[in-house]
Design an enzyme around this catalytic site. Sequence first.
Site, PDB file in Angstrom:
ATOM      1  N   GLU A  86      15.203 -26.721  42.982  1.00 27.95           N
ATOM      2  CA  GLU A  86      13.866 -26.482  42.452  1.00 27.95           C
ATOM      3  C   GLU A  86      13.017 -27.744  42.296  1.00 27.95           C
ATOM      4  OE1 GLU A  86      12.630 -23.498  41.958  1.00 27.95           O
ATOM      5  OE2 GLU A  86      14.490 -22.508  42.520  1.00 27.95           O
ATOM      6  N   SER A 489      32.992  20.244  -6.171  1.00 35.85           N
ATOM      7  CA  SER A 489      33.789  19.689  -7.276  1.00 35.85           C
ATOM      8  C   SER A 489      33.824  18.177  -7.302  1.00 35.85           C
ATOM      9  CB  SER A 489      35.220  20.240  -7.202  1.00 35.85           C
ATOM     10  OG  SER A 489      35.221  21.641  -7.412  1.00 35.85           O
TER      11      SER A 489
END
Length: 896
Positions: A86, A489
């Site tokens: 690059e 319960s």
Amino acid sequence: MKYFKPFILFVLLSGLLGSAVLVGIYFYIKPDLPSVTVLKDVRLQTPMQIYTKDGKLISQYGVKRRIPVKLEDVPQDLINAILATEDSRFYDHYGIDPIGIARAAVSLILTGEKKQGASTLTMQLARGFFLSREKTYIRKVKEIFIALHMERVLTKDEILALYLNKIELGHRSFGFGAAAQVYYGSPLNKLTLAQMATIAGLPKAPSVLNPISGPERSVERRRVVLLRMLDEEYITRSQFDEAVSAPVTARKHGAEIEVDAPYLADIIYNEMVDIYGKDEAETGGYQVYATAMSDTQLSAQRAVVRNLHDYDERHGYKGPIGYLWNEPQEDQIAPATQTSMAALPIVAKATRDNWNESDISAALASVPYIKPLVPAVVEAVDEQTITVLDANGESRVIPWEGLDWARMYITDFRQGNEPKVASDITQEGAIIYIREQEGQWRIAQMPEVSGAFIALNPLNGAVEAVVGGYSFYQSQFNRATQAKRQVGSNIKPFVYSAALDSGYTLASIINDAPISQWNAATGVAWRPQNSPAEYDGPIRMRKALGKSKNVVSVRLLRGVGLRKTADYLTRFGFDPDDIPLDETVSLGSSSHTPLEVARGMAVIANGGYLVNPHFISKVLDEQGSELWRANPLWACEKCERGRSRTQDEDIEPQGAEQYSDNMTDAEVEALLAAELNKEVLLDGEEAQEKTFAPHVITTQNAFLVGEMMRTGVRANGNWSKKTYWLGTGWRARNILQRTDIAGKTGTTNDSRDTWFSGFHRDIVATAWVGFDDMSRQLGRATRNQNLVNRNPEKYNWIGNALVGTEDGAKAAGPAWIRFMQDALAQKPYSPIQVPENIVRVRIDRTSGMLTRRTDHTTLFEYFLQGTEPTTYVRENNVVDPAEEEQEKAPEPEEIF
């Protein structure tokens, strides 16, 4: 000289004009140039990652995948590959490369096309942060100015580090760290030279040059990168030859999820979004650590999934999902199969010969794949085995042990006969689900029933595990935190706590007899019943809670008062708006989430303190610096005692001989700090100032309620002396073989909701099972003789073989038990310490009065000092169950 002077003048004028144009362009685009502050504080839009407390990745949120890396951690070969390809003169120019620009200009003049961009790494970075990829002259000019600007305010290494982390590299990966994970499932330092060259070649055109979308183009681009590295003498010829001929090994990888806990991840994600907003949460690079450890969370998930399959299997097999061949007539297909077939885009063919392997794989791919269920097609049916081909292309033999549960489902209350041979269950060509359990594959189906589970640290409310359903990928509704269901319960321990607060004791005698109350307004009598409808007459409070006597709970509420009981329940964190002001509240008609129930149970487990559940332990930024750490409310009786000691010299800390009267306040505080660090702080955490939880019920009250709940998870009394009775959750003690646990079952009318909640001093957990359709009952299961024959000694303990009407002990209890088997495996026996002002005296088993006897008609009981009985039972009033004639109850091994 005739031509030289005009030429010089032309050059000067051109230079001045060019300079003026550049100055003009600069001021034109100046508003678009980033400030120095922006460049110094560039955000990388890193995804949020969520971890378990022990650092295992649960999930990642954010569109852009990015794994930030430091420059010093990037392999030099990768840096060389990027620079060679690059920008080989990166460290020599000032943001723009004149040679590259000249080369691009020549190309433009000769071809008339913008084939070469001449962009340096700095220019690419400028474009990536602030510009688009549109090929226009004005964008290029902006790119140049921004690059020059960046070179002034950033060093070369800073620019390169930003480039390595910012650049787009395809498949939503941004930066080379993310690209290594997406394409190779590996960190950068594990990549080969060929793999590094592959990702180094991506910036030019990531969408078409990546090795997944374009493997051939990727290989060619890799060759270009390797040639550039060879030209720049970064690699040798032998390295080039090896790398250029390497095979393509890339395939798409997700984030490295180590613990699949989507319900937990979703809760934490939503909390982060509430705090930071969606965009910031998903791109701020936050590393969020849950309060749950990975092994505890996974244990809860396994327990829930196994429990739902157990329920589903004992209620029968609903048939295959569909057929690839040998499809029976419509009137021979079960309704459930017809429904599932209608949802599949599969057309059955005549025989197996009409299907090749790829066609079968494609067909099975259309079947929902929800772990742990694996789609498969039946290829052969033998006497008591079947051979299947699963969605992964694996051929498997399912033995009879994986088939014998599959009697026909008729309704939630009825099952067909036990299968004798494999053909009673399925046939060739059928599409089925299979799953693995304890190392063995078995036929399976998607459970229609739902479940939830939550576990907390009772000392500080840290969530140890949360499961919101069978599968998050099937339903994202989190039943652990969002579903308000009637608790049945499970409410009774809180009602009994209110009774203790109003002067009742564990030995108080309440009449367990039917209630019939006429309601003139409705013209209907209210007749609460025990379940089962058995009544023992006068009964002690401890025994009544252990056996979950409904009418006793109603009578206690009447004794305390409805309004007082309702107000008392809010002490445990329940929303008053969810508590109905009628007597049904004593039976659990109020609706609460499993998280709310577990929080209430934590008050009993920790000595009376109301802690706040929380899911996040800490949040780090993308550099790993701590941004926030949870500072929860702590249940700490010793802290309370110490604070009282320093505030009032007349109050002596209970049971703490190390505190002496001549200690200074500073010495007491130092001693307290040492105790806190030893007993309260979580492992590996630094000391921080604690905030104490409110003390909502007394430590003595919490201890006494816990004692009653310990009765509910065990067998009590003596069988031979006819004092034997079972708590409703008796299987927990029998299976876990521990006495330092407590629990309570819960079942609503018609078994629409079932619960099991309980605790050890270090962990409290709640399990719920029911249908999302609140009108649907959990039904009942009949005896499956196949399972009895296979394992008769364990038939009635846990899992598939439970029979009878579904209730909290059978439907929800096994999930709690299996979780606790793992959670308590490494924990030593640790009973709750008896608090001060609690006395223990011998009482008569029947009347609850003091007794001078020492035989089976008596027992020791705990009392808050001052509430113990003061009178003795008369000898002629002593009831000896061993001498009474009564119908013989079944042995415990026969009780299902």
